[in-house]
Enzyme design. Structure first.
Site, PDB file in Angstrom:
ATOM      1  N   LYS A  49      81.411  68.619  36.498  1.00 41.73           N
ATOM      2  CA  LYS A  49      80.126  67.924  36.540  1.00 41.73           C
ATOM      3  C   LYS A  49      80.051  67.099  37.816  1.00 41.73           C
ATOM      4  O   LYS A  49      81.044  66.473  38.220  1.00 41.73           O
ATOM      5  CB  LYS A  49      80.005  67.030  35.300  1.00 41.73           C
ATOM      6  N   SER A  79      73.366  65.472  29.154  1.00 42.03           N
ATOM      7  CA  SER A  79      73.175  65.513  30.588  1.00 42.03           C
ATOM      8  C   SER A  79      74.090  66.498  31.311  1.00 42.03           C
ATOM      9  O   SER A  79      73.834  66.826  32.474  1.00 42.03           O
ATOM     10  CB  SER A  79      73.385  64.118  31.190  1.00 42.03           C
ATOM     11  N   SER A  93      76.380  63.737  25.789  1.00 42.46           N
ATOM     12  CA  SER A  93      76.086  64.638  26.897  1.00 42.46           C
ATOM     13  C   SER A  93      76.954  65.873  27.045  1.00 42.46           C
ATOM     14  O   SER A  93      76.623  66.741  27.840  1.00 42.46           O
ATOM     15  CB  SER A  93      76.109  63.869  28.215  1.00 42.46           C
TER      16      SER A  93
HETATM   17  N1  GLN Z   1      71.189  61.466  26.234  1.00 45.85           N
HETATM   18  C1  GLN Z   1      71.923  60.241  26.264  1.00 45.85           C
HETATM   19  C2  GLN Z   1      71.353  59.324  27.314  1.00 45.85           C
HETATM   20  O1  GLN Z   1      70.420  59.714  27.925  1.00 45.85           O
HETATM   21  C3  GLN Z   1      73.367  60.493  26.517  1.00 45.85           C
HETATM   22  C4  GLN Z   1      73.682  60.740  27.938  1.00 45.85           C
HETATM   23  C5  GLN Z   1      75.124  60.926  28.150  1.00 45.85           C
HETATM   24  O2  GLN Z   1      75.904  61.101  27.209  1.00 45.85           O
HETATM   25  N2  GLN Z   1      75.540  60.866  29.391  1.00 45.85           N
HETATM   26  O3  GLN Z   1      71.826  58.249  27.518  1.00 45.85           O
END
Ligand code: GLN
EC number: 6.3.5.7
Length: 486
Positions: free
Chosen positions: A76, A151, A175
C-alpha cells in the site's frame, strides 16, 4: 488465468520448478495487461524488482528457505519502501521519495520477498471505497463499474486480480477487511501492536495497524509471521504468541468451539443476500461441531461516533506535518509569508475528505469542546472494549458480517459522508478495542462477493488464522477468481 496461491508458488520455488524471476516477470505482464482498467498500481520499479528476484533465486539455489523467499508482494502506498515515491494517495506528497524502509517492509525484504508495486488507496487511508484517492481510483475486478472497497483498494485489487499472491494494506477502522469482503480475498487486522507501525504513514496512531492480504489464510500467515516481532522503533509493539505456527498453518479442530454471534451485528440494515451467506457459513462451523452462542455488544451503537471523533482528532494532529516545508508539494502562489505558503499548500494538496477530517478533529480538540467530544469518545471506547471482554467469557471467537452490503457503484456514497462512514459499522468496534479480526470469503450474492468477519481476543491472531484455515479447508469461495481481460 488464476496464478495460484502463495503456497503453490512457495512449493514450486522450493522444489526448483519455478524461479522468482519468472514469477516477477509474469506479475509485471499482468499489471501491464490489466491495470489500465483496474488502476490498482501507483508506482513500480521493474528493474529493481527483477534484480531482487534474481537475488532470491540465488538464495534458493544455495538451499536457503524462508516463508516468503522469492514471492512477489504489493505494498500500500502509505508504507515506506526506500527509493520509491510514496504518495499516500495524495497530491500533497508530490515528489516525495521514501528515504527508508518501514520495519515490515525491511523484514520482508530480508526474508527475500519481492515488492513489485506501490498500490492505490484512499487519500491518507481515509475512506471506505477507494474513491478518495487523488488519482484514478482502483476498480473492483468482479465488476469494474463498482468500487473495490477501501482504503486499501489497490492492495486488495492486486491480489484479487492476481498481480501478486500477497499484499500489505493498513487497517485503521476496516481498511483491509472491507475491500477484502468486496473483492473475495482474505485479510487480517492483527492485534494492535503486533506489527510495527514504523514507516507506515500515520493516520490515527492509536488505531492504525498494518494488515496482510492474500487469497487464503495460509498464504497471509506466510507474510504475517515474517513481519511480526517486537520493534524498538514502535513503542506500542508487542510480541505475537505462537508465531512459529504461521509458516505452516494448520486448521483448528472446530469441534466444541464456541462461536459468538453479536446480536447487534445481525440487526436491521444488513442486506438479506449477505445475511444468507453468513447463515450458510455458520452452518459450516456447526457442521464441524462448533457451538453458536448469542452474545451482546451493547455499546455498538456508539462505535461509529466514537471512531469518527477519535480518528479525526488524531488525523488533525498527525497531518499537521504536511505543511509544504518538509515533504512533497510546496505552493508558490502565496510564498510571501510562511503562514500563507502553509495554508496554500494544504489547500491545494489535500482532498475534501482529508480536509473534512482535519476540520472536525481540530474542532473536537479545541478548548471548550475537548471534554465534550474527545474525552467522552475515549470513555465510550473503553466501554466498547469492555463489551468484547465480556463476550469472550462466553465465546472463543465472534463471527459477524464485514459490511452491511456488497461493493457499490462508483459515486453511490461520495455525496453523503455519513453513508460512507456507515459501511464501517461492523469493522470499527474491533479496531477501537485493538482486537485481531479477519475477513474471509463467504460466497456470492447478486454476482458479488461478501466476506465473513472473525474476531478473537487480544493476541489470539494465530488461532484466529487457524480457524480461518479450517473454514477454508471446508469451502471453496476463496478459490473463485474474477474473469478479467484487458
Ligand atoms: N473507512 C474508515 C475510515 O475512513 C477506515 C479507514 C481505514 O481503516 N484506514 O476511516
Amino acid at each position: 488465468m488464476a496464478l495460484g496461491t502463495a503456497m503453490d508458488w512457495r512449493e514450486g520455488l522450493d522444489a526448483g520448478d519455478l524461479s522468482s524471476e519468472s514469477l516477477v516477470r509474469g506479475a509485471f505482464d499482468r499489471i501491464r495487461t490489466l491495470d489500465g482498467t483496474l488502476h490498482a498500481v501507483l508506482a513500480t520499479d521493474e528493474a529493481r524488482s527483477l534484480d531482487l528476484a534474481r537475488k532470491a533465486d540465488r538464495r534458493l539455489r544455495a538451499g536457503e528457505r524462508t516463508p516468503v523467499l522469492g514471492l512477489p508482494i504489493v505494498l500500500k502506498d502509505n508504507l515506506h519502501w526506500s527509493g520509491l515515491p510514496m504518495t499516500c494517495g495524495s497530491r500533497v506528497l508530490d515528489g516525495y521519495v521514501a528515504p527508508y524502509d518501514a520495519t515490515v517492509v525491511r523484514r520482508l525484504l530480508e526474508a527475500g520477498a519481492i515488492p513489485i508495486a506501490k498500490a492505490n488507496l484512499d487519500e491518507f487511508a481515509m475512506g471506505s471505497s477507494g474513491e478518495y484517492s487523488a488519482f484514478d481510483p482502483a476498480r473492483n475486478p468482479w465488476d469494474p463499474t463498482r468500487v473495490p472497497g477501501g482504503s486499501s483498494s489497490g492492495s486488495v485489487v492486486a491480489v484479487a486480480a492476481g498481480y501478486a499472491p500477497l499484499a500489505l494494506g493498513s487497517d485503521t477502522g476496516g481498511s483491509v477487511r472491507l475491500p477484502a469482503s468486496f473483492c473475495n480475498v482474505t485479510a487480517l487486522r492483527p492485534t494492535y501492536g503486533v506489527l510495527s507501525r514504523y514507516g507506515l504513514t500515520a493516520m490515527a496512531s492509536s488505531l492504525d495497524q498494518v494488515g496482510p492480504i492474500a487469497a487464503t489464510a495460509t498464504d497471509l500467515a506466510l507474510a504475517f509471521g515474517v513481519m511480526a516481532g517486537v520493534d524498538p522503533m514502535d513503542s506500542t509493539s508487542v510480541e505475537l504468541p505462537h508465531r512459529e505456527r504461521l509458516a505452516d498453518l494448520r486448521p483448528l479442530d472446530l469441534n466444541g468451539l464456541r462461536v459468538g454471534l453479536p446480536e447487534e451485528y445481525f440487526a436491521d440494515g444488513l442486506e438479506p443476500g449477505v445475511r444468507g451467506l453468513l447463515d450458510a457459513a455458520l452452518r459450516v462451523f456447526e457442521g464441524q461441531g462448533a457451538r453458536l452462542v448469542p452474545v451482546s455488544l451493547p455499546h455498538t451503537r456508539y462505535a461509529i461516533d466514537t471512531y469518527y471523533l477519535l480518528c479525526t482528532s488524531e488525523v488533525s494532529s498527525n497531518l499537521s506535518r504536511f505543511d509544504g516545508v518538509r515533504y512533497g508539494l510546496r505552493s508558490n502562489s502565496a510564498a510571501s509569508t510562511l503562514a500563507g505558503m502553509i495554508s496554500e499548500t494544504r489547500d491545494e494538496g489535500l482532498g475534501p475528505e482529508v480536509k473534512r477530517r482535519i476540520l472536525l478533529g481540530t474542532f473536537c480538540l479545541s478548548r471548550g469542546y475537548y471534554d465534550a467530544f474527545y474525552l467522552k469518545a475515549l470513555k465510550a471506547r473503553t466501554l466498547i472494549a469492555a463489551d468484547f471482554h465480556a463476550a469472550f467469557a462466553q465465546a472463543d471467537i465472534l463471527a459477524s458480517p464485514v459490511s452491511p452490503g456488497t461493493a457499490f457503484p462508483f459515486g453511490a456514497k461520495t455525496d453523503d459522508p455519513l453513508a460512507m462512514y456507515l459501511a464501517d459499522v461492523f469493522t470499527v468496534p474491533t479496531a477501537l478495542a485493538g482486537l485481531p479480526c479477519l475477513s474471509m470469503p463467504a460466497g456470492f450474492t447478486g454476482g458479488l462477493p461478501a466476506g465473513i468477519q472473525l474476531i478473537g481476543p487480544a493476541l489470539s491472531d494465530v488461532r484466529l488464522l487457524e480457524v480461518a484455515r479450517a473454514f477454508q479447508s471446508l469451502t471453496r469461495h476463496h478459490l473463485e477468481t474474477p474473469t478479467l481481460s484487458a
